[in-house]
Design an enzyme around this catalytic site. Structure first.
Site, PDB file in Angstrom:
ATOM      1  N   ALA A  44       0.765  -1.243   0.000  1.00  0.00           N
ATOM      2  CA  ALA A  44       0.000   0.000   0.000  1.00  0.00           C
ATOM      3  C   ALA A  44       0.799   1.298   0.000  1.00  0.00           C
ATOM      4  CB  ALA A  44      -0.958   0.013   1.187  1.00  0.00           C
ATOM      5  N   ALA A  45       2.033   1.314   0.494  1.00  0.00           N
ATOM      6  CA  ALA A  45       2.752   2.585   0.616  1.00  0.00           C
ATOM      7  C   ALA A  45       3.034   3.179  -0.758  1.00  0.00           C
ATOM      8  CB  ALA A  45       4.055   2.367   1.370  1.00  0.00           C
ATOM      9  N   PRO A  46       3.018   4.513  -0.850  1.00  0.00           N
ATOM     10  CA  PRO A  46       2.847   5.491   0.232  1.00  0.00           C
ATOM     11  C   PRO A  46       1.406   5.814   0.595  1.00  0.00           C
ATOM     12  CG  PRO A  46       3.333   6.635  -1.801  1.00  0.00           C
ATOM     13  CD  PRO A  46       3.413   5.169  -2.131  1.00  0.00           C
ATOM     14  N   GLY A  47       0.423   5.253  -0.155  1.00  0.00           N
ATOM     15  CA  GLY A  47      -0.958   5.440   0.246  1.00  0.00           C
ATOM     16  C   GLY A  47      -1.895   5.938  -0.829  1.00  0.00           C
TER      17      GLY A  47
ATOM     18  N   LYS B 145      -3.371   4.389  -3.448  1.00  0.00           N
ATOM     19  CA  LYS B 145      -4.532   3.518  -3.646  1.00  0.00           C
ATOM     20  C   LYS B 145      -5.386   3.450  -2.389  1.00  0.00           C
ATOM     21  CE  LYS B 145      -1.949   2.157  -7.254  1.00  0.00           C
ATOM     22  NZ  LYS B 145      -0.606   2.690  -7.556  1.00  0.00           N
TER      23      LYS B 145
ATOM     24  N   GLU C 149       1.869  -2.659   4.368  1.00  0.00           N
ATOM     25  CA  GLU C 149       3.152  -2.365   3.725  1.00  0.00           C
ATOM     26  C   GLU C 149       4.245  -3.123   4.465  1.00  0.00           C
ATOM     27  OE1 GLU C 149       6.253  -1.437   1.633  1.00  0.00           O
ATOM     28  OE2 GLU C 149       4.233  -0.857   0.981  1.00  0.00           O
TER      29      GLU C 149
ATOM     30  N   ARG D 176       8.341   2.848   5.035  1.00  0.00           N
ATOM     31  CA  ARG D 176       7.264   3.187   4.103  1.00  0.00           C
ATOM     32  C   ARG D 176       5.898   3.013   4.767  1.00  0.00           C
ATOM     33  NH1 ARG D 176       7.862   3.381  -1.265  1.00  0.00           N
ATOM     34  NH2 ARG D 176       6.128   1.969  -1.701  1.00  0.00           N
TER      35      ARG D 176
ATOM     36  N   ASP E   7      -0.938  -3.869  -5.894  1.00  0.00           N
ATOM     37  CA  ASP E   7      -0.101  -2.968  -6.698  1.00  0.00           C
ATOM     38  C   ASP E   7       1.331  -3.413  -6.439  1.00  0.00           C
ATOM     39  OD1 ASP E   7       0.516  -0.798  -8.386  1.00  0.00           O
ATOM     40  OD2 ASP E   7       0.930   0.460  -6.647  1.00  0.00           O
TER      41      ASP E   7
ATOM     42  N   CYS F   5       3.781  -0.853 -12.398  1.00  0.00           N
ATOM     43  CA  CYS F   5       4.204   0.329 -13.166  1.00  0.00           C
ATOM     44  C   CYS F   5       5.413  -0.054 -14.015  1.00  0.00           C
ATOM     45  CB  CYS F   5       4.518   1.502 -12.236  1.00  0.00           C
ATOM     46  SG  CYS F   5       5.773   1.166 -10.987  1.00  0.00           S
TER      47      CYS F   5
END
Length: 548
Positions: free
Chosen positions: A167-170, A172, A190, A195, A235, A288
């Site tokens: 999840a980091a940095p937040g 989503k 995370e 992070r 992610d 990504c």
């Protein structure tokens, strides 16, 4: 023409014709002067030089692979690295309707809409929204526009149980929370401690009350949440090829071996996520990167090993129709369903590189789920010993819980209108209160026992214990509706007074009653202050104070 005294300088270049290398010595300055007389030669040379510079900045093996994959598209793809990257911000629906916020602040930040995200906007970099009062008040989140597509595809609903596994940095997490409207349970995890702290701070800044932040490996989480969540986002950590345009470190750390290493790690994370998803639930996988090994092939491998999953193209995917589709031909088996996954290309969209796939779980291996639950119960029994204030969940029962409840009632009476104070008293039952040292939290409804897990934020931080009293937390301030408090201070978001407050300065409390006051910027909470003898004493957290 500059540099005439260097007319005799020459340079050696190598060109290839029909596969045969030929060396040519060019008198540089003379050649340039002669070519200036031929229309169109100078731009062509300039373009060639730019291309060479772009290629020099990118890993050679990466360029070779992308050229093979993209074919005729490759020059346009390469040219995108010369374009100025776009910046995005996403409105927080917990603070206001995105359309109204865009109308109010569109000119201030030079906004234009992100086509695939109703809350998303591109902004003018000169306006620096990340250094604005409204950012500190959680009115928006600075997020790369392509990344906004992930939550759009997940389509979270109020009241659901949702997991953001990496999840980091937040970005989503805060997007999901906005669409959940603080209803239901959001677990945001995370694995990296530093992070995870950033993630926790962003959850607080955005006024989120139904989120639990954990700092765990996905393999440990699956023991606590067998077939628990309605929706999960993975992610995944990846080779970061989509970020090369903005991240020099990603370029320098890239290698073909790292791509394969990431693909292996992604498979493990996806396997653990699958075990935590309810039958009929939705799993959104994103990266990504452009690497097929981490994108189409990752989904392909997952589906081959998890026959109860399939690629889904839900109704919400209509918002993403302007994006490119996944490439089945880049998978190992030409899996046709991969055409219903999505790619974001920097030469086709205003955003960085991204890949997204929506997967649906149709059934479940109940025997395995029961076995996992038994293992989780055994593990919990072994972890009863407290591992420190950051680890596990301490149930708010017994004498301590009753003491906290009594102190909270006094604090609620000081802070809120009579009706609102009663609502808070009813919400803060002993079963939903938990203490971490002198910090008191309100747990989200429906949270299971997390004893033994590393928990950074078990819910909404309510207060900090002092001697025989409580002080309201900064998280509580950002969570509140200003209309519910007894006393507030309204300041213009562009005023010197609000900047003084955020930097730690005191303000005038003329005409105010002694006691707590909620300091607001343009009507949104920014933090607490306490009126005393005509002075508004600053209670904005020292670690957050800054000059804007």
């Amino acid at each position: 023409m500059a540099g005439k005294k260097n007319r005799d300088r020459t340079e050696k270049t190598v060109c290839r014709e029909n596969g045969k290398a030929m060396e040519m010595v060019i008198e540089t300055e003379l050649a340039q002067e002669e070519k200036q007389q031929i229309p169109g030669n100078e731009p062509a040379n300039a373009d060639k030089k730019k291309q060479e510079e772009r290629e020099a900045e990118l890993p050679e093996a990466f360029l070779k692979r992308m050229k093979e994959l993209l074919g005729e598209e490759f020059p346009a793809f390469l040219e995108s690295y010369e374009a100025e990257r776009v910046q995005g911000l996403r409105w927080n629906p917990l603070k206001g309707e995105p359309s109204s916020l865009s109308l109010r602040y569109g000119k201030r930040f030079g906004l234009s809409p992100v086509s695939w995200c109703a809350e998303g906007n591109y902004y003018d970099q000169k306006t620096r929204p990340g250094k604005h009062v409204l950012h500190e008040a959680g009115i928006y989140y600075i997020q790369e526009p392509s990344a906004m597509a992930v939550t759009v595809l997940l389509d979270p609903q109020p009241g659901e149980r949702i997991l953001d596994l990496c999840a980091a940095p937040g970005g989503k997490t805060t997007h999901i929370a906005g669409r959940m409207r603080n209803q239901g349970l959001l677990v945001s995890n995370e694995i990296h401690p530093a992070r995870a702290k950033i993630l926790s701070r962003n959850v607080e800044r955005m006024g989120i009350g139904n989120c639990v932040v954990t700092n765990e490996d996905s393999g440990r989480l699956r023991l606590y949440f067998p077939e628990f969540f309605d929706r999960i986002v993975v992610d995944a950590p990846c080779s970061g090829e989509g970020m090369f345009r903005k991240d020099e470190l990603a370029r320098s750390q890239w290698s073909p071996e790292n791509v394969l290493h990431c693909a292996k790690r992604q498979q493990e994370i996806l396997d653990n996520a699958a075990a935590m998803l309810k039958p009929g639930g939705r799993l959104v996988y994103s990266t990504c990167t452009f690497a097929p090994e981490e994108d189409e092939q990752a989904v392909e491998r997952f589906l081959q090993e998890h026959r109860d999953f399939s690629i889904e193209k839900p109704e919400c995917a209509a918002a993403l129709e302007g994006l490119s589709h996944g490439r089945p031909e880049w998978s190992q088996t030409n899996m046709t369903g991969l055409a219903d996954t999505f790619r974001i290309w920097p030469h086709k969209c205003e955003g960085e590189g991204h890949y997204l796939a929506c997967l649906k779980k149709a059934g479940a291996n109940f025997g395995e789920a029961c076995q996992e639950l038994t293992e989780a119960d055994s593990r919990k029994k072994e972890k009863k010993k407290d591992r420190g204030s950051q680890n596990g969940k301490k149930k708010g029962s017994g004498e301590k819980a009753r003491e906290n409840q009594a102190l909270l009632q006094v604090m609620f009476q000081e802070l809120f209108t009579r009706q609102e104070a009663q609502t808070w008293r009813e919400s803060c039952s002993a079963e939903r209160l938990v203490s971490y040292g002198d910090q008191i939290y309100l747990l989200p409804a429906g949270i299971p026992d997390l004893s033994g897990l590393r928990v950074l934020r078990p819910g909404l931080h309510l207060a900090t214990g002092k001697k025989n009293r409580l002080e309201p937390s900064h998280a509580l301030a950002l969570f509140l509706d200003p209309d519910t408090v007894n006393q507030s201070v309204e300041l213009d978001a562009e005023s010197a007074e609000i900047r003084t407050y955020l930097s730690g300065g005191t303000l005038s409390a003329e005409g105010m009653e002694n006691g707590w006051a909620l300091v607001c910027a343009d009507g949104w909470p920014a933090g607490w202050a306490k009126a005393s003898s005509g002075i508004l004493k600053n209670h904005y957290p020292k670690g957050l104070r800054q000059d804007l």
